[in-house]
Motif scaffolding. Structure first.
Motif, PDB file in Angstrom:
ATOM      1  N   UNK A 141     -19.545 -29.255  22.453  1.00 22.45           N
ATOM      2  CA  UNK A 141     -19.080 -27.995  23.044  1.00 22.45           C
ATOM      3  C   UNK A 141     -18.230 -27.172  22.090  1.00 22.45           C
ATOM      4  N   UNK A 142     -17.411 -27.825  21.290  1.00 22.13           N
ATOM      5  CA  UNK A 142     -16.570 -27.077  20.342  1.00 22.13           C
ATOM      6  C   UNK A 142     -17.423 -26.410  19.271  1.00 22.13           C
ATOM      7  N   UNK A 143     -18.410 -27.121  18.774  1.00 19.58           N
ATOM      8  CA  UNK A 143     -19.338 -26.537  17.808  1.00 19.58           C
ATOM      9  C   UNK A 143     -20.089 -25.373  18.467  1.00 19.58           C
ATOM     10  N   UNK A 144     -20.486 -25.562  19.718  1.00 19.90           N
ATOM     11  CA  UNK A 144     -21.226 -24.518  20.434  1.00 19.90           C
ATOM     12  C   UNK A 144     -20.417 -23.229  20.533  1.00 19.90           C
ATOM     13  N   UNK A 145     -19.125 -23.336  20.834  1.00 24.93           N
ATOM     14  CA  UNK A 145     -18.284 -22.134  20.934  1.00 24.93           C
ATOM     15  C   UNK A 145     -18.301 -21.354  19.632  1.00 24.93           C
ATOM     16  N   UNK A 146     -18.207 -22.065  18.535  1.00 15.21           N
ATOM     17  CA  UNK A 146     -18.210 -21.422  17.222  1.00 15.21           C
ATOM     18  C   UNK A 146     -19.572 -20.791  16.923  1.00 15.21           C
ATOM     19  N   UNK A 147     -20.624 -21.521  17.198  1.00 17.22           N
ATOM     20  CA  UNK A 147     -21.982 -21.057  16.905  1.00 17.22           C
ATOM     21  C   UNK A 147     -22.340 -19.839  17.750  1.00 17.22           C
ATOM     22  N   UNK A 148     -22.082 -19.901  19.057  1.00 17.73           N
ATOM     23  CA  UNK A 148     -22.478 -18.783  19.916  1.00 17.73           C
ATOM     24  C   UNK A 148     -21.593 -17.559  19.711  1.00 17.73           C
ATOM     25  N   UNK A 149     -20.416 -17.753  19.148  1.00 20.98           N
ATOM     26  CA  UNK A 149     -19.584 -16.594  18.814  1.00 20.98           C
ATOM     27  C   UNK A 149     -20.263 -15.762  17.734  1.00 20.98           C
ATOM     28  N   UNK A 150     -20.990 -16.431  16.840  1.00 26.35           N
ATOM     29  CA  UNK A 150     -21.723 -15.736  15.774  1.00 26.35           C
ATOM     30  C   UNK A 150     -23.114 -15.294  16.209  1.00 26.35           C
ATOM     31  N   UNK A 151     -23.752 -16.109  17.034  1.00 30.76           N
ATOM     32  CA  UNK A 151     -25.105 -15.788  17.492  1.00 30.76           C
ATOM     33  C   UNK A 151     -25.290 -16.333  18.905  1.00 30.76           C
ATOM     34  N   UNK A 152     -25.001 -15.519  19.922  1.00 34.92           N
ATOM     35  CA  UNK A 152     -25.052 -15.985  21.311  1.00 34.92           C
ATOM     36  C   UNK A 152     -26.402 -16.557  21.742  1.00 34.92           C
ATOM     37  N   UNK A 153     -27.479 -16.076  21.150  1.00 35.58           N
ATOM     38  CA  UNK A 153     -28.805 -16.557  21.558  1.00 35.58           C
ATOM     39  C   UNK A 153     -29.063 -18.004  21.143  1.00 35.58           C
ATOM     40  N   UNK A 154     -28.237 -18.543  20.256  1.00 37.05           N
ATOM     41  CA  UNK A 154     -28.403 -19.944  19.855  1.00 37.05           C
ATOM     42  C   UNK A 154     -27.973 -20.905  20.961  1.00 37.05           C
ATOM     43  N   UNK A 155     -27.412 -20.383  22.034  1.00 37.62           N
ATOM     44  CA  UNK A 155     -27.055 -21.215  23.189  1.00 37.62           C
ATOM     45  C   UNK A 155     -28.260 -22.030  23.644  1.00 37.62           C
ATOM     46  N   UNK A 156     -29.444 -21.478  23.502  1.00 40.43           N
ATOM     47  CA  UNK A 156     -30.655 -22.158  23.979  1.00 40.43           C
ATOM     48  C   UNK A 156     -30.919 -23.491  23.290  1.00 40.43           C
ATOM     49  N   UNK A 157     -30.344 -23.724  22.133  1.00 37.90           N
ATOM     50  CA  UNK A 157     -30.591 -24.973  21.407  1.00 37.90           C
ATOM     51  C   UNK A 157     -29.628 -26.090  21.781  1.00 37.90           C
TER      52      UNK A 157
END
Length: 170
Positions: free
Chosen positions: A33-49
């Motif tokens: 989840x912590x990695x996800x917050x960082x990743x989706x802050x840069x590219x929200x559409x990556x939530x799907x992965x």
């Protein structure tokens, strides 16, 4: 917490798309989840992965939809049915409306924020019970009328009148 905390959105995408990434590494990064917050802050559409647990995490999804409301498409069904999250997503981007639950697509208080969606598409996206209420009327005009009625009712509420009275006595 994974060993991949410092990777950015581009590296995350490369990692999940790389056929040589082991299942163990893939599970580690897509459930963080912590990695996800960082990743989706840069590219929200990556939530799907990310895995379902992450896509059901309010703070991760909130981070994504504040940047791109349409990222709610990749959220869990629970979040797609959350009035708070649905409102945030649709206010950020009216096109997010089509990705909400049927329940929320029947809610005029949320539908009114999808005003950028063309009339013909709105008729496709709104929920069935809202379609019945609207009938043949133009969707956006009907929703604006309902919004005006709600605002008028709020202004007549005892809470609103008391607040106005207290402002006048100051």
């Amino acid at each position: 917490m994974s060993n991949y905390q410092s990777i950015g959105a581009d590296d995350f995408f490369k990692l999940v798309k790389d056929p040589n990434t082991t299942p163990a590494v893939l599970k580690e990064v897509t459930s963080d989840s912590e990695l996800a917050k960082s990743v989706v802050a840069d590219n929200p559409q990556l939530l799907k992965y990310f895995d379902e647990g992450v896509r059901n995490n309010d703070s991760v999804v909130l981070q994504a939809i504040k940047e791109d409301g349409t990222a709610i498409e990749h959220a869990s069904n629970r979040i797609k049915d959350s009035k708070t999250m649905g409102t945030i997503a649709v206010r950020q981007d009216g096109n997010a409306f089509k990705h909400l639950s049927e329940n929320l697509r029947n809610d005029p208080e949320i539908a009114v924020f999808a005003d950028i969606v063309p009339e013909d598409l709105m008729k496709q996206y709104i929920g069935n019970s809202l379609k019945e209420k609207i009938g043949n009327a133009p969707v956006h005009a009907w929703l604006e009328g309902e919004e005006a009625k709600r605002n008028k009712a709020k202004q007549a509420s005892p809470e609103y009148l008391a607040a106005r009275a207290s402002l006048k006595t100051r």
